[in-house]
Scaffold this motif. Structure first.
Motif, PDB file in Angstrom:
ATOM      1  N   SER A   1       0.897  -1.056  -0.128  1.00 23.99           N
ATOM      2  CA  SER A   1      -0.124  -0.085   0.133  1.00 23.99           C
ATOM      3  C   SER A   1       0.842   1.105  -0.071  1.00 23.99           C
ATOM      4  O   SER A   1       1.911   0.981   0.562  1.00 23.99           O
ATOM      5  CB  SER A   1      -0.930   0.170   1.246  1.00 23.99           C
ATOM      6  N   LEU A   2       0.363   2.180  -0.652  1.00 22.84           N
ATOM      7  CA  LEU A   2       1.121   3.624  -0.781  1.00 22.84           C
ATOM      8  C   LEU A   2       0.460   4.569   0.379  1.00 22.84           C
ATOM      9  O   LEU A   2       0.939   5.771   0.112  1.00 22.84           O
ATOM     10  CB  LEU A   2       1.032   4.008  -2.299  1.00 22.84           C
ATOM     11  N   GLY A   3      -0.392   3.926   1.281  1.00 25.81           N
ATOM     12  CA  GLY A   3      -0.915   5.026   2.063  1.00 25.81           C
ATOM     13  C   GLY A   3       0.030   5.105   3.418  1.00 25.81           C
ATOM     14  O   GLY A   3       1.276   4.926   3.287  1.00 25.81           O
ATOM     15  N   ASP A   4      -0.575   5.604   4.480  1.00 22.88           N
ATOM     16  CA  ASP A   4       0.102   5.940   5.805  1.00 22.88           C
ATOM     17  C   ASP A   4      -0.856   5.355   6.679  1.00 22.88           C
ATOM     18  O   ASP A   4      -1.926   5.212   6.715  1.00 22.88           O
ATOM     19  CB  ASP A   4       0.746   7.187   5.793  1.00 22.88           C
ATOM     20  N   THR A   5      -0.242   5.417   8.071  1.00 21.38           N
ATOM     21  CA  THR A   5      -0.968   4.700   8.997  1.00 21.38           C
ATOM     22  C   THR A   5      -2.159   5.749   9.454  1.00 21.38           C
ATOM     23  O   THR A   5      -2.924   5.334  10.323  1.00 21.38           O
ATOM     24  CB  THR A   5       0.020   4.487  10.327  1.00 21.38           C
ATOM     25  N   ALA A   6      -1.861   7.062   9.127  1.00 18.90           N
ATOM     26  CA  ALA A   6      -3.175   7.820   9.421  1.00 18.90           C
ATOM     27  C   ALA A   6      -4.294   7.702   8.980  1.00 18.90           C
ATOM     28  O   ALA A   6      -5.412   7.792   9.607  1.00 18.90           O
ATOM     29  CB  ALA A   6      -3.004   9.291   8.891  1.00 18.90           C
ATOM     30  N   THR A   7      -4.388   6.623   7.989  1.00 16.85           N
ATOM     31  CA  THR A   7      -5.688   6.269   7.517  1.00 16.85           C
ATOM     32  C   THR A   7      -6.489   5.118   8.303  1.00 16.85           C
ATOM     33  O   THR A   7      -7.503   4.926   8.548  1.00 16.85           O
ATOM     34  CB  THR A   7      -5.708   5.496   6.168  1.00 16.85           C
ATOM     35  N   VAL A   8      -5.809   4.626   9.285  1.00 13.51           N
ATOM     36  CA  VAL A   8      -6.044   3.642  10.368  1.00 13.51           C
ATOM     37  C   VAL A   8      -7.146   4.302  11.169  1.00 13.51           C
ATOM     38  O   VAL A   8      -8.173   3.916  11.539  1.00 13.51           O
ATOM     39  CB  VAL A   8      -5.104   2.950  11.382  1.00 13.51           C
ATOM     40  N   ALA A   9      -6.666   5.494  11.795  1.00 13.43           N
ATOM     41  CA  ALA A   9      -7.647   6.523  12.557  1.00 13.43           C
ATOM     42  C   ALA A   9      -8.786   6.995  12.092  1.00 13.43           C
ATOM     43  O   ALA A   9      -9.606   6.827  12.733  1.00 13.43           O
ATOM     44  CB  ALA A   9      -6.584   7.476  13.084  1.00 13.43           C
ATOM     45  N   VAL A  10      -8.705   7.251  10.843  1.00 11.70           N
ATOM     46  CA  VAL A  10      -9.695   7.711  10.082  1.00 11.70           C
ATOM     47  C   VAL A  10     -10.784   6.314  10.008  1.00 11.70           C
ATOM     48  O   VAL A  10     -12.131   6.644  10.150  1.00 11.70           O
ATOM     49  CB  VAL A  10      -9.363   8.012   8.736  1.00 11.70           C
ATOM     50  N   HIS A  11     -10.553   5.388   9.644  1.00  7.74           N
ATOM     51  CA  HIS A  11     -11.190   3.993   9.456  1.00  7.74           C
ATOM     52  C   HIS A  11     -11.991   3.858  11.075  1.00  7.74           C
ATOM     53  O   HIS A  11     -12.943   3.340  10.847  1.00  7.74           O
ATOM     54  CB  HIS A  11     -10.647   2.947   8.801  1.00  7.74           C
ATOM     55  N   ILE A  12     -11.098   3.759  12.040  1.00  5.42           N
ATOM     56  CA  ILE A  12     -11.665   3.557  13.287  1.00  5.42           C
ATOM     57  C   ILE A  12     -12.760   4.446  13.452  1.00  5.42           C
ATOM     58  O   ILE A  12     -13.770   4.175  14.098  1.00  5.42           O
ATOM     59  CB  ILE A  12     -10.610   3.749  14.360  1.00  5.42           C
ATOM     60  N   GLN A  13     -12.459   5.736  13.228  1.00  8.99           N
ATOM     61  CA  GLN A  13     -13.569   6.787  13.617  1.00  8.99           C
ATOM     62  C   GLN A  13     -14.771   6.319  12.737  1.00  8.99           C
ATOM     63  O   GLN A  13     -15.860   6.581  13.261  1.00  8.99           O
ATOM     64  CB  GLN A  13     -13.028   8.196  13.025  1.00  8.99           C
ATOM     65  N   LYS A  14     -14.693   6.050  11.593  1.00  8.75           N
ATOM     66  CA  LYS A  14     -15.931   5.678  10.698  1.00  8.75           C
ATOM     67  C   LYS A  14     -16.628   4.580  11.216  1.00  8.75           C
ATOM     68  O   LYS A  14     -17.770   4.441  11.108  1.00  8.75           O
ATOM     69  CB  LYS A  14     -15.317   5.412   9.286  1.00  8.75           C
ATOM     70  N   ILE A  15     -15.694   3.565  11.718  1.00 13.36           N
ATOM     71  CA  ILE A  15     -16.461   2.249  12.499  1.00 13.36           C
ATOM     72  C   ILE A  15     -17.262   2.553  13.427  1.00 13.36           C
ATOM     73  O   ILE A  15     -18.560   2.194  13.628  1.00 13.36           O
ATOM     74  CB  ILE A  15     -15.266   1.277  12.594  1.00 13.36           C
ATOM     75  N   ARG A  16     -16.629   3.606  14.326  1.00 14.90           N
ATOM     76  CA  ARG A  16     -17.269   3.873  15.590  1.00 14.90           C
ATOM     77  C   ARG A  16     -18.722   4.586  15.321  1.00 14.90           C
ATOM     78  O   ARG A  16     -19.584   4.552  15.984  1.00 14.90           O
ATOM     79  CB  ARG A  16     -16.242   4.834  16.273  1.00 14.90           C
ATOM     80  N   LYS A  17     -18.748   5.464  14.238  1.00 18.77           N
ATOM     81  CA  LYS A  17     -19.634   6.238  13.971  1.00 18.77           C
ATOM     82  C   LYS A  17     -20.880   5.180  13.534  1.00 18.77           C
ATOM     83  O   LYS A  17     -22.214   5.482  13.780  1.00 18.77           O
ATOM     84  CB  LYS A  17     -19.519   7.098  12.763  1.00 18.77           C
ATOM     85  N   LYS A  18     -20.553   4.055  13.002  1.00 24.80           N
ATOM     86  CA  LYS A  18     -21.520   3.198  12.559  1.00 24.80           C
ATOM     87  C   LYS A  18     -22.182   2.196  13.666  1.00 24.80           C
ATOM     88  O   LYS A  18     -23.332   1.660  13.639  1.00 24.80           O
ATOM     89  CB  LYS A  18     -21.235   2.596  11.534  1.00 24.80           C
ATOM     90  N   LEU A  19     -21.121   2.066  14.616  1.00 27.98           N
ATOM     91  CA  LEU A  19     -21.507   0.835  15.635  1.00 27.98           C
ATOM     92  C   LEU A  19     -21.816   1.665  17.206  1.00 27.98           C
ATOM     93  O   LEU A  19     -22.586   1.038  17.635  1.00 27.98           O
ATOM     94  CB  LEU A  19     -20.309   0.003  15.904  1.00 27.98           C
TER      95      LEU A  19
END
Length: 227
Positions: free
Chosen positions: A187-205
């Motif tokens: 992957s060419l991204g970085d670890t900041a995307t982990v926090a973004v995805h965690i936030q999105k999961i929390r909003k849904k759960l």
């Protein structure tokens, strides 16, 4: 594997199609947003590449509509380089974001990465088929997630991340470990995307995302799924 490109710049779309076609992919092009959305919703595609600025319907709308029905990988390809556009694209359900101009080789690398991960996710058979924790139900066979009896839609990466954490409940993982495990070394991204995805999961759960019940943040360490 079938790929749909929704891109109003036909020269760019044809270049993408030719390069992906040379590497064994069947590619369809739509240059209109409304027609692209209609085609994407047929369910005939394994991956979607979509521009944001399109006639008649923008890429954000297409992503949202597709994500409500399908878990296929979605890659945004856009000249818009603002962080707000990238975040908004991820919020709507995109899995990746490429800023124009980019090399066809980079697009191919990301397409391969997302499709390989998606296939592994769909074909994973060595996992517990159903996880039920305090009103949260994750069906690893059908790839469906329900919270308090209501089914919730997740992107491929969101689902993959949630499933991994739930399967390893009470284990603390750093952002770096989660990034390597879910996004992979290519992957060419970085670890900041982990926090973004965690936030999105929390909003849904979560009933209260600011006070999460399921995925806990351990400041300076990482994340843990509370069983």
């Amino acid at each position: 594997m079938n790929i749909l490109i929704v891109e109003d710049d036909l020269n760019i779309a044809e270049l993408e199609k030719d390069y992906l076609g040379l590497n064994g992919y069947d590619v369809t092009i739509e240059t209109d947003g409304s027609l692209g959305s209609k085609e994407a919703l047929t369910g005939n595609y394994d991956l979607l590449i979509v521009d944001l600025m399109l006639p008649n319907k923008n890429g954000f709308e297409i992503i949202k509509e597709v994500r409500e029905k399908y878990e296929i990988p979605i890659i945004v390809v856009s000249a818009k380089n603002e962080d707000i556009s990238k975040i908004r694209g991820l919020d709507y359900g995109a899995d990746d974001y490429l800023t124009k101009p980019f090399s066809p080789a980079e697009l191919l690398a990301r397409v391969k990465s997302h499709l390989n991960r998606y296939k592994r996710l769909k074909g994973h058979s060595n996992v517990v088929s159903l996880i039920s924790i305090r009103g949260l139900d994750i069906d690893a066979t059908s790839h469906k997630v329900s919270i308090r009896g209501k089914e919730v839609s997740f992107t491929t990466k969101e689902y993959d991340l949630l499933l991994f954490l739930a399967q390893n409940a009470n284990v603390v993982f750093t952002k770096e470990h989660l990034f390597d495990r879910i996004w992979g070394d290519d992957s060419l991204g970085d670890t900041a995307t982990v926090a973004v995805h965690i936030q999105k999961i929390r909003k849904k759960l979560e009933k209260d995302p600011s006070n999460p019940e399921y995925i806990e943040t351990l400041w300076g360490t990482g994340y843990r799924f509370n069983k």
